[in-house]
Design a protein around this motif. Structure first.
Motif, PDB file in Angstrom:
ATOM      1  N   ASP A 191       7.053   6.671   3.228  1.00 27.88           N
ATOM      2  CA  ASP A 191       7.414   7.982   2.675  1.00 27.88           C
ATOM      3  C   ASP A 191       8.162   7.837   1.353  1.00 27.88           C
ATOM      4  O   ASP A 191       8.897   8.735   0.944  1.00 27.88           O
ATOM      5  N   GLY A 192       7.990   6.684   0.708  1.00 22.08           N
ATOM      6  CA  GLY A 192       8.629   6.480  -0.581  1.00 22.08           C
ATOM      7  C   GLY A 192      10.019   5.893  -0.511  1.00 22.08           C
ATOM      8  O   GLY A 192      10.662   5.692  -1.543  1.00 22.08           O
ATOM      9  N   VAL A 193      10.509   5.592   0.688  1.00 23.71           N
ATOM     10  CA  VAL A 193      11.814   4.950   0.863  1.00 23.71           C
ATOM     11  C   VAL A 193      11.578   3.491   1.256  1.00 23.71           C
ATOM     12  O   VAL A 193      10.953   3.211   2.281  1.00 23.71           O
ATOM     13  N   GLN A 217      14.344   5.461  -9.321  1.00 22.36           N
ATOM     14  CA  GLN A 217      14.708   5.131  -7.948  1.00 22.36           C
ATOM     15  C   GLN A 217      16.221   5.040  -7.790  1.00 22.36           C
ATOM     16  O   GLN A 217      16.922   4.551  -8.682  1.00 22.36           O
ATOM     17  N   ARG A 218      16.710   5.500  -6.650  1.00 21.41           N
ATOM     18  CA  ARG A 218      18.137   5.429  -6.356  1.00 21.41           C
ATOM     19  C   ARG A 218      18.426   4.174  -5.535  1.00 21.41           C
ATOM     20  O   ARG A 218      17.720   3.878  -4.571  1.00 21.41           O
ATOM     21  N   ARG A 226      16.357  10.037   0.375  1.00 21.41           N
ATOM     22  CA  ARG A 226      15.421  10.808  -0.428  1.00 21.41           C
ATOM     23  C   ARG A 226      14.300   9.896  -0.930  1.00 21.41           C
ATOM     24  O   ARG A 226      14.470   8.680  -1.020  1.00 21.41           O
ATOM     25  N   GLU A 227      13.175  10.496  -1.260  1.00 22.00           N
ATOM     26  CA  GLU A 227      12.046   9.718  -1.764  1.00 22.00           C
ATOM     27  C   GLU A 227      12.458   8.931  -3.008  1.00 22.00           C
ATOM     28  O   GLU A 227      13.145   9.452  -3.890  1.00 22.00           O
ATOM     29  N   HIS A 229      11.022   5.058   8.095  1.00 22.69           N
ATOM     30  CA  HIS A 229      10.402   5.329   6.797  1.00 22.69           C
ATOM     31  C   HIS A 229       9.086   4.569   6.622  1.00 22.69           C
ATOM     32  O   HIS A 229       8.657   4.325   5.510  1.00 22.69           O
ATOM     33  N   SER A 230       8.467   4.214   7.742  1.00 28.99           N
ATOM     34  CA  SER A 230       7.193   3.490   7.668  1.00 28.99           C
ATOM     35  C   SER A 230       6.020   4.455   7.540  1.00 28.99           C
ATOM     36  O   SER A 230       6.150   5.649   7.731  1.00 28.99           O
TER      37      SER A 230
END
Length: 474
Positions: free
Chosen positions: A339-341, A370-371, A447-448, A473-474
């Protein structure tokens, strides 16, 4: 393991062979041959294997002798007799017996004239370097190397006992928590190539300080002979000082000009690190190294230097390095991402040096959109250095401009306080007493685009938090 009779093994161990009536009835005799794997974990015993009943701090392996026999053990090595239908060799101390067993098996295989041994030690990077060496050397011949971090007075002999008559290379990871332990392992299997990666504060509390750590790691090279090779990190001044304490020929690895095996053109990203590998003979090659983190390039150089000294061609060295995509389970392991994480689970072990390297990697690989999120737990076994080093890491998090920090567990409280003092943050640093609490806090804020680093010593248990976050987050 080599094919050995029960009489052979009894003589090697200096023990007493016991054949119960039921063992004799099952067909066992002193001349019976045993050739199975040796282990201290009854859960790993299979048909024909050898079980060593070891007393531990909180349990006693003798309780599991029946389990091992039921699983198919052909022989049990014990400190007291059991009523079982397989042979047993009774010894005064099972750990000492294990060491004697390994020493003799190594001696016999060495006598065949093919075996070469690489010993690897250092405060950080042993397991990664061992895995890289295995990947390279197994392309040339049969190679035995430890599973996981089998590098102490029990794990190292268990690895050595996997040798067979056709084994060409043994990679022996040699760890220690005090003086004399590496010497003991070196005398079981003296390396042809002895590697020292770095001397840092890992286990400094157990060692009693950095200078004691230096003395202990020097044990890897002090007994080497002029025909042997010491592969030393020229960029670590403590490791470099070992050159005066060994009779072996020294080969330097590192990033500077003094290094004979070095890397240039290093480029780290979220998918690994590329660099150009240079060898002492003047040859060089680009390497696309899949292990995350620029600091692992040093481990790749140590492995390349060792393999080169063993006569492995450059193209084989590069192929071996490029085939390894992660250092080890829970070591800079990239997970999640569905999911982008992205989760980087590096919570199998932690020292001040490895913690700093992991944080620098996090800051380096994240894209501008990215954070960066650091989830950090206690660095154990630091003794009197604990508060100071956790404080230093907390301040480093701020200086690297990590966007979000979660500190987990009371043992890492100083890290949280230091981050707040350094940055005067407004909620960017969060303390969680437990991993469950941390999971809820992280998930509520995820967050993404987040890149989440999870890092702690094994005892803090955050590797399971990392797995849990990755699954979410897979």
């Amino acid at each position: 393991m080599l094919d050995l009779t029960l009489t052979d093994i009894t003589d090697i161990l200096g023990g007493r062979l016991v054949l119960t009536d039921s063992a004799v009835a099952a067909g066992w005799a002193p001349e019976s041959v045993v050739s199975g794997t040796v282990d201290t974990d009854s859960r790993l015993i299979g048909e024909g294997d050898v079980f060593v009943a070891k007393r531990g701090e909180s349990d006693d392996g003798h309780r599991f002798v029946p389990n091992a026999v039921e699983a198919g053990a052909a022989l049990v090595i014990v400190e007291r007799e059991s009523d079982v239908a397989v042979p047993q060799i009774v010894v005064p101390d099972s750990v000492d017996a294990l060491g004697a067993f390994a020493t003799e098996v190594v001696r016999r295989v060495r006598a065949l004239g093919r075996l070469k041994i690489v010993g690897v030690t250092g405060s950080n990077g042993k397991t990664t370097t061992k895995n890289l060496l295995r990947s390279i050397l197994e392309r040339v011949g049969e190679t035995v190397a430890p599973r996981d971090s089998f590098n102490n007075e029990v794990g190292a002999p268990l690895t050595m006992l996997k040798l067979t008559e056709s084994t060409r290379f043994l990679v022996a990871e040699m760890g220690a928590s005090g003086k004399g332990e590496i010497t003991r392992l070196v005398r079981m299997a003296k390396p042809d190539v002895g590697v020292v990666l770095m001397v840092g504060l890992a286990h400094a509390g157990e060692f009693g300080g950095i200078e004691t750590t230096l003395i202990t790691k020097t044990e890897m090279v002090k007994d080497l002979e002029p025909t042997d090779v010491a592969v030393l990190n020229v960029d670590d001044h403590r490791v470099a000082s070992m050159a005066d304490k060994t009779a072996a020929r020294v080969v330097w690895f590192g990033l500077g000009e003094r290094a004979e095996v070095r890397a240039t053109d290093i480029d780290a990203s979220a998918i690994g690190t590329s660099f150009t590998l240079h060898l002492p003979d003047g040859s060089s090659s680009p390497v696309r190294f899949g292990v995350l983190g620029e600091h692992h390039v040093m481990n790749a150089l140590a492995a390349a230097a060792s393999a080169h000294e063993l006569g492995v061609p450059l193209d084989v060295i590069v192929a071996g390095l490029e085939s390894v995509t992660r250092a080890e389970r829970w070591r800079m392991e990239v997970m999640g991402g569905g999911d982008g994480v992205v989760v980087i689970n590096d919570a199998y072990n932690a020292s001040p040096d490895s913690m700093a390297s992991a944080l620098k990697t996090l800051a380096q690989i994240a894209r501008p959109d990215q954070r960066t999120v650091a989830v950090l737990g206690e660095m154990s076994e630091l003794g009197p250095y604990a508060v100071e080093e956790h404080d230093r890491i907390g301040r480093l998090v701020v200086r690297l401009n990590i966007a979000r920090l979660y500190v987990v567990g009371e043992g890492a409280r100083a890290l949280h306080l230091a981050a707040n003092h350094e940055g005067s943050w407004d909620g960017e640093a969060v303390f969680a007493a437990t991993a469950d609490e941390a999971f809820d806090l992280i998930q509520a804020d995820a967050r993404e685009g987040d890149v989440i680093l999870v890092k702690s010593s094994n005892s803090a248990g955050l590797r399971f938090l990392g797995d849990r976050l990755a699954e979410a987050h897979s």
